[in-house]
Design a protein around this motif. Structure first.
Motif, PDB file in Angstrom:
ATOM      1  N   GLN A  26       0.798  -1.071   0.037  1.00 44.27           N
ATOM      2  CA  GLN A  26       0.201  -0.035  -0.151  1.00 44.27           C
ATOM      3  C   GLN A  26       1.025   1.274  -0.126  1.00 44.27           C
ATOM      4  O   GLN A  26       0.591   2.082  -0.686  1.00 44.27           O
ATOM      5  N   SER A  27       1.996   1.059   0.632  1.00 49.12           N
ATOM      6  CA  SER A  27       2.611   2.490   0.878  1.00 49.12           C
ATOM      7  C   SER A  27       3.503   2.647  -0.435  1.00 49.12           C
ATOM      8  O   SER A  27       3.636   3.818  -0.939  1.00 49.12           O
ATOM      9  N   VAL A  28       4.002   1.584  -1.028  1.00 49.50           N
ATOM     10  CA  VAL A  28       4.712   1.385  -2.462  1.00 49.50           C
ATOM     11  C   VAL A  28       3.467   2.172  -3.458  1.00 49.50           C
ATOM     12  O   VAL A  28       4.080   3.080  -4.268  1.00 49.50           O
ATOM     13  N   ALA A  29       2.372   1.400  -3.521  1.00 47.29           N
ATOM     14  CA  ALA A  29       1.365   2.120  -4.436  1.00 47.29           C
ATOM     15  C   ALA A  29       1.079   3.674  -4.261  1.00 47.29           C
ATOM     16  O   ALA A  29       1.084   4.376  -5.207  1.00 47.29           O
ATOM     17  N   GLU A  30       0.923   4.127  -2.981  1.00 44.13           N
ATOM     18  CA  GLU A  30       0.708   5.590  -2.584  1.00 44.13           C
ATOM     19  C   GLU A  30       1.818   6.311  -3.007  1.00 44.13           C
ATOM     20  O   GLU A  30       1.666   7.371  -3.878  1.00 44.13           O
ATOM     21  N   ALA A  31       3.237   5.681  -2.831  1.00 40.48           N
ATOM     22  CA  ALA A  31       4.216   6.545  -3.375  1.00 40.48           C
ATOM     23  C   ALA A  31       4.480   6.802  -4.971  1.00 40.48           C
ATOM     24  O   ALA A  31       4.868   7.782  -5.385  1.00 40.48           O
ATOM     25  N   ALA A  32       4.193   5.673  -5.518  1.00 36.60           N
ATOM     26  CA  ALA A  32       4.132   5.710  -7.016  1.00 36.60           C
ATOM     27  C   ALA A  32       2.952   6.469  -7.486  1.00 36.60           C
ATOM     28  O   ALA A  32       3.228   7.238  -8.360  1.00 36.60           O
ATOM     29  N   GLN A  48       8.368   2.763 -13.945  1.00 38.21           N
ATOM     30  CA  GLN A  48       9.167   3.541 -13.623  1.00 38.21           C
ATOM     31  C   GLN A  48       8.879   4.186 -12.274  1.00 38.21           C
ATOM     32  O   GLN A  48       9.736   4.141 -11.214  1.00 38.21           O
ATOM     33  N   ASP A  49       7.704   4.534 -11.867  1.00 32.62           N
ATOM     34  CA  ASP A  49       6.952   5.231 -10.811  1.00 32.62           C
ATOM     35  C   ASP A  49       7.015   4.248  -9.530  1.00 32.62           C
ATOM     36  O   ASP A  49       7.526   4.393  -8.609  1.00 32.62           O
ATOM     37  N   TRP A  50       6.587   2.909  -9.995  1.00 35.74           N
ATOM     38  CA  TRP A  50       6.687   1.722  -9.346  1.00 35.74           C
ATOM     39  C   TRP A  50       7.967   1.361  -8.865  1.00 35.74           C
ATOM     40  O   TRP A  50       8.222   1.229  -7.306  1.00 35.74           O
ATOM     41  N   VAL A  51       8.824   1.316  -9.529  1.00 29.41           N
ATOM     42  CA  VAL A  51      10.223   0.769  -9.232  1.00 29.41           C
ATOM     43  C   VAL A  51      10.957   1.703  -8.463  1.00 29.41           C
ATOM     44  O   VAL A  51      11.541   1.604  -7.336  1.00 29.41           O
TER      45      VAL A  51
END
Length: 72
Positions: A26-32, A48-51
Motif C-alpha cells: 500500500q505504501s509503495v502504491a501510494e508513493a508511485a 518507473q514510478d513503481w520501481v
C-alpha cells in the motif's frame, strides 16, 4: 571473550522484524501515485514510478527494518 563482552553482543544483536507486506505494498502504491501526480499523470511511466517507489521502501540487505517508517 569475556562475559561482559558476550552480554554486550547479545544486547546489540539485530532483532528480527515482522513486515506487514500489505502495508508495504500500500505504501509503495501510494508513493508511485504521488510520483505520477507530480508528473501530471503522463502515461508510460507507471513501471518507473513503481520501481522508484519500491526503492524508497526497500529492505536493507542486512534484513533489517524497512528504510521508511510507517505511520499507523
Amino acid at each position: 571473550m569475556t562475559r561482559k563482552r558476550n552480554e554486550a553482543m547479545q544486547i546489540n544483536a539485530p532483532q528480527s522484524v515482522e513486515i506487514d507486506y500489505d502495508l508495504y505494498r500500500q505504501s509503495v502504491a501510494e508513493a508511485a501515485y504521488y510520483k505520477a501526480e507530480k508528473r501530471g499523470f503522463i502515461p508510460g511511466f507507471e513501471a518507473q514510478d513503481w520501481v522508484e517507489a519500491e526503492a524508497e521502501y526497500s529492505l536493507p540487505a542486512s534484513g533489517g527494518a524497512a528504510s521508511k517508517q510507517y505511520e499507523s
